[in-house]
Design a protein around this motif. Structure first.
Motif, PDB file in Angstrom:
ATOM      1  N   GLY A  96      -8.437 -39.046 -71.094  1.00 20.97           N
ATOM      2  CA  GLY A  96      -7.970 -38.121 -70.202  1.00 20.97           C
ATOM      3  C   GLY A  96      -6.610 -37.302 -70.866  1.00 20.97           C
ATOM      4  O   GLY A  96      -6.589 -36.672 -71.963  1.00 20.97           O
ATOM      5  N   THR A 121      -3.306 -38.959 -66.896  1.00 19.79           N
ATOM      6  CA  THR A 121      -3.841 -40.106 -67.157  1.00 19.79           C
ATOM      7  C   THR A 121      -2.881 -41.094 -67.320  1.00 19.79           C
ATOM      8  O   THR A 121      -2.528 -42.298 -66.939  1.00 19.79           O
ATOM      9  N   GLN A 130     -11.276 -38.856 -67.247  1.00 20.93           N
ATOM     10  CA  GLN A 130     -10.614 -38.074 -66.304  1.00 20.93           C
ATOM     11  C   GLN A 130     -10.612 -36.412 -66.775  1.00 20.93           C
ATOM     12  O   GLN A 130     -10.252 -36.437 -68.160  1.00 20.93           O
ATOM     13  N   GLY A 161      -6.934 -31.806 -64.854  1.00 21.19           N
ATOM     14  CA  GLY A 161      -6.705 -31.689 -63.317  1.00 21.19           C
ATOM     15  C   GLY A 161      -6.146 -30.414 -62.868  1.00 21.19           C
ATOM     16  O   GLY A 161      -6.862 -29.949 -61.713  1.00 21.19           O
ATOM     17  N   TYR A 192     -12.876 -40.500 -62.868  1.00 18.97           N
ATOM     18  CA  TYR A 192     -11.810 -40.209 -62.083  1.00 18.97           C
ATOM     19  C   TYR A 192     -11.676 -38.953 -61.494  1.00 18.97           C
ATOM     20  O   TYR A 192     -11.501 -37.921 -62.029  1.00 18.97           O
ATOM     21  N   GLU A 193     -11.872 -39.011 -60.077  1.00 13.20           N
ATOM     22  CA  GLU A 193     -11.561 -37.858 -59.244  1.00 13.20           C
ATOM     23  C   GLU A 193     -10.146 -37.611 -59.293  1.00 13.20           C
ATOM     24  O   GLU A 193      -9.257 -38.364 -58.685  1.00 13.20           O
ATOM     25  N   SER A 194      -9.881 -36.257 -59.605  1.00 16.58           N
ATOM     26  CA  SER A 194      -8.276 -35.623 -59.582  1.00 16.58           C
ATOM     27  C   SER A 194      -8.070 -35.139 -58.235  1.00 16.58           C
ATOM     28  O   SER A 194      -8.814 -35.135 -57.210  1.00 16.58           O
ATOM     29  N   TYR A 238     -16.948 -33.901 -57.676  1.00 13.10           N
ATOM     30  CA  TYR A 238     -16.792 -35.373 -58.361  1.00 13.10           C
ATOM     31  C   TYR A 238     -17.920 -36.210 -57.606  1.00 13.10           C
ATOM     32  O   TYR A 238     -18.545 -37.081 -58.260  1.00 13.10           O
TER      33      TYR A 238
END
Length: 222
Positions: A7, A11, A69, A72, A102-104, A121
Motif C-alpha cells: 500500500g 498502510t 490497499q 486513499g 483494504y477499504e479506505s 470496495y
C-alpha cells in the motif's frame, strides 16, 4: 502466520502492521511476521509497474495473507481500483496466499464520499469473492455513535493513533473472528516527540466500541 502489507502511507502510518502483530501474538499465542511494501503517495498502479517487488515477495515469501490497499485520497474510483487490484489478487491465488482488500476512508472534511468508496470496495470484494477489511464503514460507525473519538491525524486524512489501533484490531477480527480480547492494549505512536518509535498506552476502549468494530467486520466476513 505471515502477512504482507501492500500500500502507501495509510498502510504504514503509526506502525499499524506492528500493532497488528502485537495484538495477534498477544491473543493467539502464534508467532506473527509482518512484511511491508508501502510507499508514501503510491497507488496500486505504481505497485504493478514496479511489479518485481510484489512478485518476488508473493512468489517466495510463503505468506498466509496479503493486505492490499489502494491510494486513499483521492479515491481513484471503482473501475481503476479493480483494474489495479486484480493482478495482485491473481498472483496471491497462484501461490496460495489469501488476499484481503483494504477499504479506505474518506477525508475528515469530505465524509460525503464515504458511501461511494464503500460501494466500490464492496463490489470488488463481491466480484472476486475475497475478504474485505471494511475500514471506511468502521470509521463511519465510530463517527456516528462516538464522535468524541478522534479517528484522524491532524491532517484530516491519515488515521490517528487510536484510529490505527482500531484498524489493526479490525484486521485481527477479520482473520480470527472468534477471538476474545480485553479492553486495554498498547499501540505504536508514529509521531513521538523525539522522532523515535515508542509505545503509548491506549486509554481503555469501552466494550461497546469493540462491539462496533467486531460487528462491522463480521458483516463482511466470508
Amino acid at each position: 502466520m505471515k502477512i504482507l502489507f501492500v500500500g502507501n502511507s495509510h498502510t504504514y502510518f503509526n506502525d499499524m502492521p506492528k500493532t497488528f502483530t502485537d495484538l495477534c501474538e498477544k491473543y493467539t499465542n502464534e508467532h506473527t511476521d509482518a512484511f511491508m511494501l508501502a510507499y508514501s503517495g503510491r497507488d496500486l498502479k505504481w505497485h504493478n509497474e514496479e511489479y518485481c517487488s510484489v512478485r518476488f515477495n508473493l512468489l517466495y515469501g510463503n505468506y498466509d495473507y496479503c493486505l492490499i490497499q489502494q491510494l486513499g485520497h483521492p479515491f481513484p474510483g471503482e473501475e481503476v481500483t479493480e483494474r489495479d487490484i486484480k493482478p495482485i489478487i491473481e498472483l496471491c491465488r497462484k501461490v496460495g496466499c489469501k488476499p484481503i482488500i483494504y477499504e479506505s476512508w474518506a477525508e475528515k472534511y469530505r465524509p460525503e464520499y464515504q458511501d461511494i468508496i464503500n460501494m466500490g470496495y464492496r463490489n470488488i470484494a463481491r466480484k472476486y469473492n475475497e475478504k474485505l477489511l471494511p475500514i471506511g464503514e468502521l470509521f463511519q460507525s465510530i463517527i456516528k455513535y462516538h464522535p468524541e473519538i478522534e479517528l484522524f491525524h491532524t491532517d484530516g486524512e491519515h488515521a490517528s493513533v487510536i484510529g490505527d489501533y482500531m484498524i489493526a484490531l479490525a484486521l485481527l477480527y477479520l482473520i480470527y473472528p472468534d477471538i476474545k480480547i480485553d479492553n486495554t492494549n498498547k499501540t505504536h505512536d508514529f509521531l513521538s516527540d523525539n522522532g523515535e518509535w515508542k509505545y503509548s498506552d491506549i486509554v481503555e476502549v469501552p466494550a461497546n466500541i469493540h462491539r462496533i468494530i467486531y460487528e462491522t467486520v463480521k458483516s463482511n466476513i466470508k
